[in-house]
Design an enzyme around this catalytic site. Structure first.
Site, mmCIF file in Angstrom:
data_model
loop_
_atom_site.group_PDB
_atom_site.id
_atom_site.type_symbol
_atom_site.label_atom_id
_atom_site.label_comp_id
_atom_site.label_asym_id
_atom_site.label_seq_id
_atom_site.Cartn_x
_atom_site.Cartn_y
_atom_site.Cartn_z
ATOM 1 N N ARG A 5 40.974 51.761 42.217
ATOM 2 C CA ARG A 5 39.864 52.255 42.622
ATOM 3 C C ARG A 5 39.490 51.490 44.077
ATOM 4 O O ARG A 5 39.086 52.154 44.897
ATOM 5 C CB ARG A 5 38.931 51.836 41.717
ATOM 6 C CG ARG A 5 37.483 52.466 41.469
ATOM 7 C CD ARG A 5 36.913 52.049 40.308
ATOM 8 N NE ARG A 5 37.536 52.439 39.192
ATOM 9 C CZ ARG A 5 37.691 53.336 38.544
ATOM 10 N NH1 ARG A 5 36.641 54.232 38.816
ATOM 11 N NH2 ARG A 5 38.482 53.737 37.403
ATOM 12 N N THR A 6 39.617 50.315 44.118
ATOM 13 C CA THR A 6 39.344 49.815 45.511
ATOM 14 C C THR A 6 40.079 50.048 46.631
ATOM 15 O O THR A 6 39.805 50.214 47.584
ATOM 16 C CB THR A 6 39.260 48.128 45.301
ATOM 17 O OG1 THR A 6 38.498 47.698 44.419
ATOM 18 C CG2 THR A 6 39.011 47.449 46.556
ATOM 19 N N LYS A 54 61.465 40.236 46.763
ATOM 20 C CA LYS A 54 62.559 39.467 47.198
ATOM 21 C C LYS A 54 62.504 37.909 47.311
ATOM 22 O O LYS A 54 63.290 37.456 47.843
ATOM 23 C CB LYS A 54 63.315 39.988 48.566
ATOM 24 C CG LYS A 54 63.528 41.613 48.448
ATOM 25 C CD LYS A 54 64.112 41.884 49.823
ATOM 26 C CE LYS A 54 64.267 43.356 50.015
ATOM 27 N NZ LYS A 54 64.041 43.921 51.343
ATOM 28 N N ARG A 77 44.231 42.298 48.630
ATOM 29 C CA ARG A 77 43.902 41.882 47.008
ATOM 30 C C ARG A 77 45.156 41.124 46.799
ATOM 31 O O ARG A 77 46.318 41.740 47.063
ATOM 32 C CB ARG A 77 43.752 42.955 46.185
ATOM 33 C CG ARG A 77 43.842 42.611 44.671
ATOM 34 C CD ARG A 77 43.078 43.607 43.978
ATOM 35 N NE ARG A 77 41.701 43.624 44.110
ATOM 36 C CZ ARG A 77 40.956 44.379 43.192
ATOM 37 N NH1 ARG A 77 41.435 44.689 42.012
ATOM 38 N NH2 ARG A 77 39.695 44.420 43.464
ATOM 39 N N HIS A 132 34.452 39.276 45.402
ATOM 40 C CA HIS A 132 34.814 40.622 45.946
ATOM 41 C C HIS A 132 33.710 41.013 46.787
ATOM 42 O O HIS A 132 32.788 41.684 46.313
ATOM 43 C CB HIS A 132 34.833 41.497 44.453
ATOM 44 C CG HIS A 132 35.532 42.756 44.918
ATOM 45 N ND1 HIS A 132 35.963 43.530 46.098
ATOM 46 C CD2 HIS A 132 36.122 43.707 43.890
ATOM 47 C CE1 HIS A 132 36.726 44.539 45.801
ATOM 48 N NE2 HIS A 132 36.501 44.855 44.574
#
Lengths: 150, 315
Positions: free
Chosen positions: B58-59, B87, B108, B136
């Site tokens: 969504r974000t 890695k 994020r 957020h």
């Protein structure tokens, strides 16, 4: 046994007196003093004290710790006193003051804080309130009491 | 006001003042009023890095849609398995590398404080899209913008924040955001999901906040109900979850006992905490929130990437 018999006087250096009983090793760690520079470091723990019952004492030869260094131990032993010694004489006497920020002194106890990862990062704990102390991790913003970081 | 967002990191809503938010909302309104072709000019030639070390459809899509709608481009990854992190590369190296390709980074990350750390590593602006259960900020800006658009004000409103107030990352940012205004906040949650103490530090003396277990006690007073999802995995005992879940649902019956114009908001996704019939009631504003989310994020991107977005929009 008197304090004098336990810990020899030093000619030059720093004496941390009235360190909270049993906290001398934590103080050394916070000051990053590990003895690797070759100077004599003397630690006495549980020394009888008229003022505070029992105390620890640390004597660091040939190093003159600055306020910004000794203030790092504010949460570990706020009552400690700092004496700078030159030629067996006390040339400066200081108290410990709580700084606004602790850089690389304490780890954030939050396991999911980025400062506890493998990133190139130094933990930074901000002091929101000095008395009673209230702290906050600069990264994860978690509010912390001194007991959580010491 | 000179553009307070230019080249600025967006890590916490706490870092932004009320006049700065007003500036942003006004830019977002302007962007929204433009036609498709004009909008496409605003971000032309700019590239946004979307670094999602934790999945968030969504974000991520909202930021992507926002950037594309102003004619910019995006690159990045939606999951760490699609990057060198797999890695063993650390965050610092990853963002230093991507910084060479982009004008700003949206990040994020599952670890708290990751975005703040990122700002120390790179010079280009970092936009926090959620780090751990931490803040957020852009979601909070969207929430405030939505309330402003629908209600015309935030001051004086009675706003309930409802559900999981402990782990919901949007909750903390919203509380901080609301504290810049003068609403009355009602925190409604099961006792085990009450807000963490840091959420109220330094703001409980600025605005009136109270905690409640039962929304029916206060429903008649409310102008806004901000609902968050109660997640099953937060409860060690599944039986406890089932008990709590049933009493934390917003349905039409509850809304009928409140003010007609009380609005229901949700950061989404929702999974049962709002009864389906509410979706079609005029009170439901969560899909409007989604739309305004794209609009506001366009406004953020234009403001972060351009020194004078007003001239750009008006030219």
């Amino acid at each position: 046994m008197s304090e004098e018999q336990l810990v020899r006087k030093i000619k030059d250096g720093t004496v941390l007196d009235h360190v909270e009983q049993g906290r001398a090793l934590q103080v050394l760690e916070a000051l990053s003093i590990d003895g690797k520079d070759g100077n004599i470091v003397t630690v006495a723990m549980n020394v009888p004290s008229k003022k505070i019952g029992k105390k620890d004492i640390i004597k660091i030869g040939n190093r003159f710790l600055k306020s910004e260094e000794t203030n790092r131990i504010a949460l570990i032993s706020s009552r400690a006193t700092v004496n700078l010694i030159r030629n067996y004489q006390v040339i400066e006497k200081r108290k410990i003051e709580t700084p606004n920020t602790f850089v690389d002194v304490f780890k954030c106890p939050n396991p999911t804080c980025i400062s506890n990862s493998n990133e190139p990062i130094r933990p930074i704990i901000d002091v929101l309130r000095k008395s009673p102390p209230l702290l906050r991790c600069r990264y994860c913003s978690r509010l912390l009491s001194p007991n959580e970081v010491i | 006001m000179t553009n307070p967002f230019f080249n600025r990191d967006i890590i916490s809503i706490k870092d932004f003042s009320r006049p700065e938010l007003k500036y942003l909302f006004s830019i977002a309104d302007k962007v929204d009023s433009l036609d498709y072709e004009r909008k496409k000019e605003l971000g032309r030639g700019k590239i946004l890095g979307l670094l999602f070390f934790e999945p968030s459809t969504r974000t991520r899509l909202s930021f992507e849609a926002a950037m594309l709608s102003i004619g910019g481009n995006v690159l990045g990854f939606a999951h760490p398995s699609m990057s060198s992190v797999e890695k063993g590369e650390n965050l610092a190296d990853t963002i230093r590398t991507i910084e060479s390709y982009v004008d700003a980074i949206v990040l994020r990350h599952p670890m708290e404080g990751a975005s703040r750390f990122a700002t120390e590593v790179i010079a280009k602006p970092v936009i926090n899209a959620g780090s751990g259960t931490e803040e957020h900020p852009t979601q909070a800006m969207i929430d405030l913008y939505t309330i402003m658009k629908v209600k015309g004000r935030i001051d004086g409103l009675n706003i309930a924040i409802f559900g999981d107030l402990k782990y919901g990352r949007t909750v903390y940012s919203l509380i901080y955001g609301l504290s810049k205004y003068r609403p009355r906040i009602f925190l409604v949650s099961p006792p085990q999901l009450k807000v963490k103490r840091e959420a109220l530090f330094g703001i409980d003396d600025k605005i009136k906040v109270s905690e409640h277990k039962d929304i029916t006690e206060i429903i008649e007073e409310l102008d806004v109900i901000y609902v968050t999802r109660i997640q099953k995995e937060r409860f060690p005992d599944p039986h406890e979850y089932e008990k709590v879940k049933g009493s934390y649902i917003i349905d039409s019956e509850l809304l009928k006992s409140g003010k007609d114009e009380c609005i229901v908001m949700h950061p989404l996704p929702k999974v049962g905490e709002i009864a389906p019939e509410v979706d079609n009631m005029p009170n439901a504003k969560y899909f409007l929130q989604v739309y305004l989310g794209k609009v506001l994020r366009s406004g953020i991107l234009i403001s972060v990437l351009n020194p004078d977005p007003y001239s750009l929009i008006d030219s």
